[in-house]
Design a protein around this motif. Structure first.
Motif, PDB file in Angstrom:
ATOM      1  N   PRO A   1       0.830  -1.209   0.000  1.00  0.00           N
ATOM      2  CA  PRO A   1       0.000   0.000   0.000  1.00  0.00           C
ATOM      3  C   PRO A   1       0.860   1.252   0.000  1.00  0.00           C
ATOM      4  O   PRO A   1       2.021   1.218   0.404  1.00  0.00           O
ATOM      5  CB  PRO A   1      -0.725  -0.111   1.334  1.00  0.00           C
ATOM      6  CG  PRO A   1       0.303  -0.751   2.250  1.00  0.00           C
ATOM      7  CD  PRO A   1       1.221  -1.585   1.393  1.00  0.00           C
ATOM      8  N   CYS A   2       0.275   2.362  -0.441  1.00  0.00           N
ATOM      9  CA  CYS A   2       0.944   3.641  -0.213  1.00  0.00           C
ATOM     10  C   CYS A   2       0.645   4.031   1.230  1.00  0.00           C
ATOM     11  O   CYS A   2      -0.485   3.898   1.691  1.00  0.00           O
ATOM     12  CB  CYS A   2       0.438   4.704  -1.167  1.00  0.00           C
ATOM     13  SG  CYS A   2       1.163   6.325  -0.792  1.00  0.00           S
ATOM     14  N   GLN A   3       1.680   4.496   1.937  1.00  0.00           N
ATOM     15  CA  GLN A   3       1.489   4.864   3.337  1.00  0.00           C
ATOM     16  C   GLN A   3       0.646   6.141   3.463  1.00  0.00           C
ATOM     17  O   GLN A   3       0.064   6.407   4.503  1.00  0.00           O
ATOM     18  CB  GLN A   3       2.841   5.094   4.031  1.00  0.00           C
ATOM     19  CG  GLN A   3       3.759   3.885   3.990  1.00  0.00           C
ATOM     20  CD  GLN A   3       3.157   2.659   4.676  1.00  0.00           C
ATOM     21  OE1 GLN A   3       2.368   2.780   5.599  1.00  0.00           O
ATOM     22  NE2 GLN A   3       3.499   1.473   4.187  1.00  0.00           N
ATOM     23  N   ALA A   4       0.607   6.923   2.389  1.00  0.00           N
ATOM     24  CA  ALA A   4      -0.027   8.240   2.492  1.00  0.00           C
ATOM     25  C   ALA A   4      -1.380   8.320   1.787  1.00  0.00           C
ATOM     26  O   ALA A   4      -2.098   9.293   1.946  1.00  0.00           O
ATOM     27  CB  ALA A   4       0.904   9.303   1.915  1.00  0.00           C
ATOM     28  N   CYS A   5      -1.720   7.284   0.990  1.00  0.00           N
ATOM     29  CA  CYS A   5      -2.966   7.352   0.208  1.00  0.00           C
ATOM     30  C   CYS A   5      -3.766   6.067   0.380  1.00  0.00           C
ATOM     31  O   CYS A   5      -3.228   5.038   0.759  1.00  0.00           O
ATOM     32  CB  CYS A   5      -2.667   7.501  -1.288  1.00  0.00           C
ATOM     33  SG  CYS A   5      -1.580   8.855  -1.722  1.00  0.00           S
ATOM     34  N   ASP A   6      -5.042   6.139   0.032  1.00  0.00           N
ATOM     35  CA  ASP A   6      -5.859   4.926  -0.068  1.00  0.00           C
ATOM     36  C   ASP A   6      -5.576   4.311  -1.432  1.00  0.00           C
ATOM     37  O   ASP A   6      -6.458   4.238  -2.286  1.00  0.00           O
ATOM     38  CB  ASP A   6      -7.350   5.269   0.018  1.00  0.00           C
ATOM     39  CG  ASP A   6      -7.732   5.816   1.379  1.00  0.00           C
ATOM     40  OD1 ASP A   6      -7.037   5.474   2.355  1.00  0.00           O
ATOM     41  OD2 ASP A   6      -8.709   6.577   1.461  1.00  0.00           O
TER      42      ASP A   6
ATOM     43  N   ARG B   1       6.036   2.733  -6.697  1.00  0.00           N
ATOM     44  CA  ARG B   1       5.692   4.154  -6.713  1.00  0.00           C
ATOM     45  C   ARG B   1       4.194   4.344  -6.577  1.00  0.00           C
ATOM     46  O   ARG B   1       3.418   3.564  -7.115  1.00  0.00           O
ATOM     47  CB  ARG B   1       6.097   4.791  -8.050  1.00  0.00           C
ATOM     48  CG  ARG B   1       7.574   4.944  -8.211  1.00  0.00           C
ATOM     49  CD  ARG B   1       7.850   5.809  -9.419  1.00  0.00           C
ATOM     50  NE  ARG B   1       9.135   5.464  -9.979  1.00  0.00           N
ATOM     51  CZ  ARG B   1       9.471   5.628 -11.251  1.00  0.00           C
ATOM     52  NH1 ARG B   1       8.571   6.103 -12.101  1.00  0.00           N
ATOM     53  NH2 ARG B   1      10.656   5.310 -11.673  1.00  0.00           N
ATOM     54  N   CYS B   2       3.837   5.412  -5.882  1.00  0.00           N
ATOM     55  CA  CYS B   2       2.429   5.775  -5.788  1.00  0.00           C
ATOM     56  C   CYS B   2       2.147   6.798  -6.881  1.00  0.00           C
ATOM     57  O   CYS B   2       2.803   7.837  -6.941  1.00  0.00           O
ATOM     58  CB  CYS B   2       2.108   6.368  -4.431  1.00  0.00           C
ATOM     59  SG  CYS B   2       0.417   7.001  -4.363  1.00  0.00           S
ATOM     60  N   HIS B   3       1.178   6.512  -7.748  1.00  0.00           N
ATOM     61  CA  HIS B   3       0.884   7.423  -8.850  1.00  0.00           C
ATOM     62  C   HIS B   3       0.000   8.584  -8.408  1.00  0.00           C
ATOM     63  O   HIS B   3      -0.343   9.442  -9.207  1.00  0.00           O
ATOM     64  CB  HIS B   3       0.226   6.664 -10.004  1.00  0.00           C
ATOM     65  CG  HIS B   3       1.206   5.796 -10.744  1.00  0.00           C
ATOM     66  ND1 HIS B   3       0.889   5.122 -11.886  1.00  0.00           N
ATOM     67  CD2 HIS B   3       2.510   5.516 -10.494  1.00  0.00           C
ATOM     68  CE1 HIS B   3       1.953   4.449 -12.320  1.00  0.00           C
ATOM     69  NE2 HIS B   3       2.935   4.660 -11.487  1.00  0.00           N
ATOM     70  N   HIS B   4      -0.358   8.602  -7.134  1.00  0.00           N
ATOM     71  CA  HIS B   4      -1.236   9.674  -6.655  1.00  0.00           C
ATOM     72  C   HIS B   4      -0.473  10.732  -5.871  1.00  0.00           C
ATOM     73  O   HIS B   4      -0.785  11.901  -5.949  1.00  0.00           O
ATOM     74  CB  HIS B   4      -2.368   9.089  -5.822  1.00  0.00           C
ATOM     75  CG  HIS B   4      -3.156   8.076  -6.580  1.00  0.00           C
ATOM     76  ND1 HIS B   4      -4.126   8.438  -7.489  1.00  0.00           N
ATOM     77  CD2 HIS B   4      -3.064   6.732  -6.634  1.00  0.00           C
ATOM     78  CE1 HIS B   4      -4.625   7.338  -8.049  1.00  0.00           C
ATOM     79  NE2 HIS B   4      -4.002   6.294  -7.553  1.00  0.00           N
ATOM     80  N   CYS B   5       0.518  10.305  -5.087  1.00  0.00           N
ATOM     81  CA  CYS B   5       1.258  11.294  -4.288  1.00  0.00           C
ATOM     82  C   CYS B   5       2.739  11.322  -4.652  1.00  0.00           C
ATOM     83  O   CYS B   5       3.478  12.175  -4.163  1.00  0.00           O
ATOM     84  CB  CYS B   5       1.099  11.001  -2.799  1.00  0.00           C
ATOM     85  SG  CYS B   5       1.991   9.548  -2.245  1.00  0.00           S
ATOM     86  N   GLY B   6       3.185  10.394  -5.484  1.00  0.00           N
ATOM     87  CA  GLY B   6       4.584  10.420  -5.898  1.00  0.00           C
ATOM     88  C   GLY B   6       5.528   9.686  -4.955  1.00  0.00           C
ATOM     89  O   GLY B   6       6.729   9.619  -5.207  1.00  0.00           O
TER      90      GLY B   6
END
Ligand code: ZN
Ligand code: ZN
Length: 768
Positions: free
Chosen positions: A484-489, A502-507
């Motif tokens: 999971p991304c630690q910062a996003c759902d 990589r998270c494509h929502h927060c980078g």
């Protein structure tokens, strides 16, 4: 999201509105200055000592005290009476420009933008200017100039410098001239002069000046195409439809008209733009051409440079501050009479503007979406054309539904270009039912067979998948853990080439784990991304040259250009790409287009998702079809009966658009109603929702406006903040805007008290 309040507003509280003193003050005359800050109104200042307010032109930059600091603002108005108590008035410290930086036409556009999007004028002006101008750089380009002082001239004959031959040579060289020399001249004549100049400057033997550069000497980061061979300017013969379009647009020169130029890729829209531009330039007008963020390739710039016999400035987000400033100056001075640019170029200064072109007008990159004033450059281009009384051309193969609606209403006028090759050879579209043909690593058998067939017939194949990276999910095969991304759902996307998640929502990014972070067992990537499809296709077609086009492989313009070149030259036989492949590039050698995952977006909560999907599909399909052969388009889907796919298949984009407009009208969605969205985010879960609920309570009663929500965003947690939104809907523009103007100041006060980030988006294109 724009941070609000904080220390700035406390500083500003020293300047308070005091109506009593306004009433009693004699007419003193003040300058209204817009400052780059989240403040709704310009501030009043006295003119600098010795200057009457009327002596300071509107549109010049000034340095002003604000609280305990200094800011650069723009004089936007004058007034007889200040809005604040006379005692609180401060004076402008410095007038930076001798003549207006922004002419009255551009100021009118910026005011309109601030009003319509309910955004502070100072921030709108700042967004329209290159960073260097916001921090006080001179409006005209300047050159560094060196001159010998009288003391220096006396020292030439002295013996003191004999041990420093470089200093001696430099001083001699400067003393020989009355006016001195520029740094550029010195660099040519005396290598290593700068160290010597520093010493001489300290001694007072020479002086350093900054002079306005003569127009032809100012450095343009994008060198002007000086004198290309005449053959490069040779205009190809136009088709009958192109000639008719050119004649219509040209006949509207000198007055406002909005033209919708509808034509598939390869129908020759760019040639119409070019010839319209040539005629406008020949009449002494300048030309503004807007292109989508990704559409501004070096190839396109070269094509314009090769054809238009004027200097062309280029403005886009990838430029350095210096290059941006140089391009802006070139346009502002009138030296560059054509400007090619992305979104913010709609605010570029162009004296004698005669024509505006918006290429791929449906493209979502025209809408500012990440912070600041959320304007639509496409819509503002139409406003600017109206204000300046010039024609604007909106080009697209798949016009936005708003644009088609304006055509229906007669506000815009339509022009159509059939494909140059032959309308009858439009590509064949077919669906591949994934329920009947289970895909292996994303590819079904009918698709692989079709690829073999087309490659054997020396066609090129384009494989479209709207997801970059290797795989969208990293899964533990034992315990079911998903990275999971630690910062996003959101899940982390696997990027195998760079060895990252990589998270494509927060980078956010982290090294690609080989083992489960929960149980230590093996993990495996699940699903398809461009990198993985590339890998699979290389195994299936080892002898075919393949290139991949996505934001990772084409991060820089030169990379994008190299990839496009390899496809256009035919070196690459297979092109795997994301939406980037749809941005206006024509690939005449591509005979087969494969869409791997049409289903993303079929079931979105956003009422615009269907429009975007239809545009993408038609744009991707438009890449198929060789000059003479009929192209083929295969769309893999789990839902072959979906109405959107059926309407596209039977009626093409026009069929889809007609059906979609009927749906929008029934639901009163735009373009049949007006919409704004108030978005908010907080660090605490529930904070944004609570804020919006309170904001809703503050809303003045307005019969013509409906509030919907608040609701949590589809992805509620993003970059460690919780997001929510409240929709504001109205049938008519005026009542909706009056409501927002009454409501927003209260929302602002509330947001400051609750430390909430919020933003108002007028005419939003993403509803989560
Ligand atoms: Zn596990
Ligand atoms: Zn994230």
């Amino acid at each position: 999201m724009r941070p609000r309040g904080g220390h700035l507003s406390t500083e500003l509280s020293t300047v308070t509105v005091d109506n009593r003193s306004v009433a009693s003050a004699a007419a003193i005359g003040v300058l209204r200055v817009a400052i780059d800050a989240p403040l709704r109104h310009p501030f009043d200042y006295l003119a600098p000592a010795g200057l009457a307010p009327a002596a300071v032109p509107l549109g010049v930059r000034v340095r002003v005290p604000i609280g305990r600091r200094e800011a650069i603002g723009m004089v936007v108005d004058r007034a007889e009476q200040p809005q604040v108590s006379v005692a609180a008035l401060k004076a402008v410290r410095q007038v930076i420009d001798a003549t207006p930086l922004l002419d009255s036409a551009l100021m009118q556009l910026l005011r309109w933008t601030a009003d319509y999007y309910h955004h502070p004028l100072g921030e709108v002006i700042a967004a329209a200017l290159p960073r260097a101008l916001r921090t006080g750089a001179p409006c005209a380009a300047q050159v560094e100039w060196w001159r010998a002082t009288p003391a220096g001239r006396d020292a030439v004959s002295a013996t003191a410098l004999h041990r420093a031959p470089r200093q001696q040579a430099l001083l001699e060289r400067l003393a020989q001239t009355a006016h001195g020399l520029s740094s550029a001249d010195l660099a040519l004549q005396l290598p290593g002069w700068r160290a010597a100049a520093r010493v001489l400057l300290q001694r007072g033997s020479i002086e350093r000046l900054e002079l306005d550069a003569p127009a032809e000497a100012s450095a343009d980061a994008q060198p002007a195409r000086s004198h290309a061979p005449e053959s490069g300017r040779h205009a190809p013969a136009l088709s009958a439809a192109q000639s008719a379009a050119l004649a219509s647009i040209d006949a509207s020169a000198g007055s406002y008209a909005a033209w919708v130029l509808q034509g598939a890729t390869g129908s020759g829209k760019t040639e119409v733009y070019l010839q319209c531009a040539e005629r406008t330039l020949a009449r002494g007008g300048s030309v503004l051409v807007l292109v989508p963020e990704i559409g501004l390739t070096p190839q396109l710039v070269q094509r314009f440079r090769a054809r238009l016999a004027v200097d062309i400035a280029v403005l886009h987000s990838g430029l350095s501050d210096a290059a941006r400033l140089a391009a802006w100056r070139a346009a502002h001075s009138g030296r560059a009479r054509a400007l090619l640019g992305t979104r913010s170029a709609v605010f570029a200064p162009l004296p004698q503007l005669g024509l505006i072109v918006v290429d791929e007008e449906h493209d979502s990159s025209y809408k500012q979406h990440d912070g600041g004033c959320r304007y639509s450059a496409r819509d503002l281009a139409v406003v600017r054309a109206q204000q300046c009384g010039v024609p604007v051309v909106l080009g697209s193969a798949t016009p936005a539904l708003e644009t088609l609606h304006n055509l229906d209403l007669g506000r815009y006028r339509g022009l159509t270009l059939p494909r140059r090759d032959d309308q009858a050879l439009a590509p064949r579209l077919a669906l591949v039912d994934l329920r009947a043909h289970a895909p292996h690593r994303g590819l079904s058998t009918p698709v692989i067979d079709a690829m073999r067939r087309h490659l054997a017939a020396s066609g090129q194949v384009l494989v479209f998948i709207n997801r970059r990276g290797y795989a969208p999910t990293l899964l533990c095969t034992a315990c079911g853990w998903i990275a999971p991304c630690q910062a996003c759902d959101a899940r982390m996307t696997v990027h195998r080439a760079s060895g990252q998640l990589r998270c494509h929502h927060c980078g956010a990014q982290q090294p690609l784990a080989a083992r489960c972070l929960r149980c230590g067992f093996e993990v495996k990537p699940v699903g398809q991304g461009t990198e993985r499809v590339e890998e699979t296709l290389r195994e299936l077609f080892p002898d075919q040259a393949l290139v991949r086009l996505d934001r990772d492989s084409a991060a820089r313009p030169e990379q994008l250009d190299a990839i496009l070149d390899s496809v256009l030259s035919g070196t690459a036989r297979i092109l795997v790409g994301t939406q980037m492949v749809t941005k206006g590039h024509h690939f005449p050698g591509v005979s087969l287009v494969v869409v791997l995952n049409a289903d993303q977006g079929l079931f979105s909560t956003d009422f615009r998702a269907a429009e975007r999907l239809a545009q993408t599909m038609v744009q991707v399909a438009g890449r198929a079809g060789r000059e003479r052969d009929r192209g083929e388009v295969l769309i893999q889907t789990q839902y072959p009966e979906h109405p959107l796919l059926r309407s596209l298949l039977s009626g093409g984009y026009a069929g889809f658009a007609a059906a979609a407009l009927i749906e929008r009208e029934a639901a009163r969605w735009p373009p049949f109603g007006r919409l704004a969205v108030l978005r908010a985010s907080t660090r605490s879960s529930g904070g944004a929702l609570a804020f919006l609920a309170a904001a809703r309570q503050l809303a003045p009663a307005a019969a013509a406006v409906r509030l919907l929500g608040p609701v949590a965003a589809a992805m509620a947690r993003r970059a460690d903040r919780y997001h929510a939104q409240l929709l504001v809907e109205g049938a008519e523009r005026r009542p909706l805007h009056r409501f927002i103007a009454d409501w927003l100041p209260q929302v602002e006060t509330l947001a400051r008290a609750q430390r909430v980030r919020y933003a108002l988006d007028v005419d939003p294109i993403d509803i989560e």
